[in-house]
Design an enzyme around this catalytic site. Sequence first.
Site, PDB file in Angstrom:
ATOM      1  N   LYS A 196       3.930  -9.407  20.562  1.00 24.46           N
ATOM      2  CA  LYS A 196       4.918 -10.088  20.108  1.00 24.46           C
ATOM      3  C   LYS A 196       5.094  -9.747  18.716  1.00 24.46           C
ATOM      4  CE  LYS A 196       6.708 -13.268  18.090  1.00 24.46           C
ATOM      5  NZ  LYS A 196       7.591 -13.005  17.079  1.00 24.46           N
ATOM      6  N   GLU A 272      -6.213 -13.117  11.363  1.00 25.83           N
ATOM      7  CA  GLU A 272      -6.148 -12.027  10.186  1.00 25.83           C
ATOM      8  C   GLU A 272      -5.099 -12.640   9.302  1.00 25.83           C
ATOM      9  OE1 GLU A 272      -8.477  -9.858   9.334  1.00 25.83           O
ATOM     10  OE2 GLU A 272      -9.458  -9.523  11.149  1.00 25.83           O
ATOM     11  N   CYS A 307      -1.413  -7.941   2.955  1.00 23.76           N
ATOM     12  CA  CYS A 307      -2.569  -9.129   2.517  1.00 23.76           C
ATOM     13  C   CYS A 307      -3.486  -9.132   1.696  1.00 23.76           C
ATOM     14  CB  CYS A 307      -2.916  -9.289   4.021  1.00 23.76           C
ATOM     15  SG  CYS A 307      -3.778  -7.675   4.574  1.00 23.76           S
ATOM     16  N   GLU A 407      -0.186 -17.134  -1.976  1.00 22.73           N
ATOM     17  CA  GLU A 407       0.152 -15.832  -1.722  1.00 22.73           C
ATOM     18  C   GLU A 407       1.789 -15.820  -2.035  1.00 22.73           C
ATOM     19  OE1 GLU A 407       0.135 -14.660   2.419  1.00 22.73           O
ATOM     20  OE2 GLU A 407      -1.086 -12.662   1.810  1.00 22.73           O
TER      21      GLU A 407
HETATM   22  P1  NAD Z   1       4.101 -15.166   9.864  1.00 21.72           P
HETATM   23  O1  NAD Z   1       2.823 -16.007  10.055  1.00 21.72           O
HETATM   24  O2  NAD Z   1       5.263 -15.917   9.390  1.00 21.72           O
HETATM   25  O3  NAD Z   1       4.233 -14.518  11.433  1.00 21.72           O
HETATM   26  C1  NAD Z   1       3.402 -13.726  11.774  1.00 21.72           C
HETATM   27  C2  NAD Z   1       3.731 -13.626  13.349  1.00 21.72           C
HETATM   28  O4  NAD Z   1       3.657 -15.021  13.967  1.00 21.72           O
HETATM   29  C3  NAD Z   1       5.162 -13.269  13.511  1.00 21.72           C
HETATM   30  O5  NAD Z   1       5.324 -12.224  14.796  1.00 21.72           O
HETATM   31  C4  NAD Z   1       6.044 -14.393  13.700  1.00 21.72           C
HETATM   32  O6  NAD Z   1       7.038 -14.324  14.716  1.00 21.72           O
HETATM   33  C5  NAD Z   1       4.938 -15.154  14.662  1.00 21.72           C
HETATM   34  N1  NAD Z   1       5.017 -16.653  14.233  1.00 21.72           N
HETATM   35  C6  NAD Z   1       5.622 -17.389  13.541  1.00 21.72           C
HETATM   36  N2  NAD Z   1       5.492 -18.805  13.696  1.00 21.72           N
HETATM   37  C7  NAD Z   1       4.930 -19.063  15.061  1.00 21.72           C
HETATM   38  C8  NAD Z   1       4.653 -19.877  15.680  1.00 21.72           C
HETATM   39  N3  NAD Z   1       4.882 -21.158  15.282  1.00 21.72           N
HETATM   40  N4  NAD Z   1       4.188 -19.787  17.004  1.00 21.72           N
HETATM   41  C9  NAD Z   1       3.858 -18.363  17.153  1.00 21.72           C
HETATM   42  N5  NAD Z   1       3.874 -17.390  16.594  1.00 21.72           N
HETATM   43  C10 NAD Z   1       4.608 -17.718  15.318  1.00 21.72           C
HETATM   44  O7  NAD Z   1       3.528 -14.012   8.705  1.00 21.72           O
HETATM   45  P2  NAD Z   1       4.671 -12.941   8.404  1.00 21.72           P
HETATM   46  O8  NAD Z   1       5.537 -13.282   7.313  1.00 21.72           O
HETATM   47  O9  NAD Z   1       5.106 -11.997   9.506  1.00 21.72           O
HETATM   48  O10 NAD Z   1       3.616 -11.931   7.595  1.00 21.72           O
HETATM   49  C11 NAD Z   1       3.085 -11.989   6.466  1.00 21.72           C
HETATM   50  C12 NAD Z   1       1.534 -12.635   6.461  1.00 21.72           C
HETATM   51  O11 NAD Z   1       0.601 -12.074   7.234  1.00 21.72           O
HETATM   52  C13 NAD Z   1       0.928 -12.955   5.198  1.00 21.72           C
HETATM   53  O12 NAD Z   1       0.434 -14.084   4.752  1.00 21.72           O
HETATM   54  C14 NAD Z   1       0.016 -11.706   5.132  1.00 21.72           C
HETATM   55  O13 NAD Z   1      -1.079 -11.930   4.182  1.00 21.72           O
HETATM   56  C15 NAD Z   1      -0.292 -11.739   6.477  1.00 21.72           C
HETATM   57  N6  NAD Z   1      -1.184 -10.557   6.740  1.00 21.72           N
HETATM   58  C16 NAD Z   1      -2.676 -10.519   7.108  1.00 21.72           C
HETATM   59  C17 NAD Z   1      -3.258  -9.331   7.268  1.00 21.72           C
HETATM   60  C18 NAD Z   1      -4.622  -9.226   7.361  1.00 21.72           C
HETATM   61  O14 NAD Z   1      -5.230  -8.354   7.839  1.00 21.72           O
HETATM   62  N7  NAD Z   1      -5.293 -10.311   6.913  1.00 21.72           N
HETATM   63  C19 NAD Z   1      -2.635  -8.203   7.539  1.00 21.72           C
HETATM   64  C20 NAD Z   1      -1.127  -8.111   7.531  1.00 21.72           C
HETATM   65  C21 NAD Z   1      -0.405  -9.360   7.089  1.00 21.72           C
END
Ligand code: NAD
Length: 504
Positions: A196, A272, A307, A407
Amino acid sequence: MNLEQAKALDAKALHKAAAKLKPETRHFIDGKFVPSKKGKTFQTINPATGEVIAEVARGDAADVDAAVKAARKAFKSGAWSRMAPRDRMQVIYKFAKLIEDNALEFALLDTTDMGKPISEMLNIDIPGSVMTFNYFGETIDKIEGQVTATAATEFHYILRQPLGVIGCIVPWNYPLMMAAWKTAPALAAGNSVILKPAEQSPLSANLLAKLFMEAGGPAGVFNVVHGLGEEAGKALALHMDVDKIGFTGSTEVGKLMMVYAGQSNMKRVTTECGGKTPQIITGDVPDLDTAVQYAVNGIYGNQGEVCNAGSRLIVDAKIHDEFVSRFQEKAKKSFMPGDPLDPSTTMGPLVTKEQQKRVLSYIDIGKKEGAKLTMGGIVPKGLDKGCYVSPTLFTGVKNDMRIAKEEIFGPVTGVLTYKKLDEAIAMANDSIYGLAASIWTSDVSVAHKAARDIEAGIVWVNCFDHGDMTSIWGGFKQSGMGRDKCLETLTTVTQTKSVWMHLG
Ligand code: NAD
């Protein structure tokens, strides 16, 4: 066009190629592209120009259910899960090669979809994704069980088996590479996957799934369902026949994954999540220029949408002024916002208008909290159609300010000062996050003490963001509890089983 050929193209050729792109926008289920059952779509927008790139299938529970059924059927058929390990390995190697051979299309898709400079796609995301599939491909015939010591009348062995159906929910900051980090170990171990992608960057996922089949992967093993997080993502995480969710994204949504698992079938979850990475620069840093350049790259690379972005620079008070002056000089030379399709551009727009608004609001918060805006903090001139924010530096930051705690996920960092090392380590640890950290010092004892005491999944000494597939990628505290890359990841996509035989 392959990686080396794509690297040779100039901005004009890249724009021409981007204009010809016709991305596939449907779901990929059971080996076929299909529209959403309800026919709904959502728009994906180029953040550099504000133009709509495509209308993408907006999946919901019914589409997710179809993908899960296909994934389960494929898993049970054994076509992939029981394929001879070395045959599965050959498919993964061919898949990796096809990703490299289609580098131009991947680079154009992710760059136009989420704004990162094409040079980052060609030098980081694509080689990193290829390496991920090759690395996990290499592990396939090394996944072993165990025979334990028993009484002579008994025989006991432990099998390590794939989990079954794994949902991979990924963010938009490295669309291809995060998909690779999640799907590669799952596929290598014999699972079926449902990817997804984030709704801000959906386009490269379909190419990935298509190439998996071109490489010889059976239908139903690699599925893609597009859609919004609260619709498609939630339906996947709540599905009763998904064995695991591998999640990368925000801490807030990571916590929801655990709730959904509890509300449904107690599926496994690995997360993550976010970070607020500290870099400690001591007074005896071996080479201040190098440390400063890494600090600059560590926050402004990928527009700070990383991240582990180095968003807290904890600097020995003795070298503060010199550090800040060199930082500004190097930042201005190294990161200039511009057209992400130009190979010389080092900084693109943020992913969406919302993200730009969010980052600018944090810049206001920082000013109101009393930090000093020392560099940037604006939308660069002439780039107001896109979602740009200039490289930003605050000084006089205190660890209890929101800009040091939360963040921001953009090109904004802050300098904090310390006098004693213990104080610096305490500051580094005073965070809900614990993804990564670094220490710059010439003193080997200081290096080891900091590496031991800093609460983070990775601590770099006299470098930042170095690593390869063998290094652990995962968080302490609310940065999550998964592990990506590294061999340990295989334990999160497999389960163990005891077989106990009585021999009489
Ligand atoms: P997000 O949490 O908004 O979304 C991530 C994914 O989750 C997307 O595919 C989104 O559609 C899905 N999602 C959102 N709400 C959901 C729900 N209620 N139920 C199920 N799925 C849902 O994050 P983002 O804005 O896409 O990415 C940024 C974040 O990702 C930052 O916090 C960053 O630090 C983190 N990140 C972490 C790593 C790591 O390895 N630790 C790597 C990359 C990004």
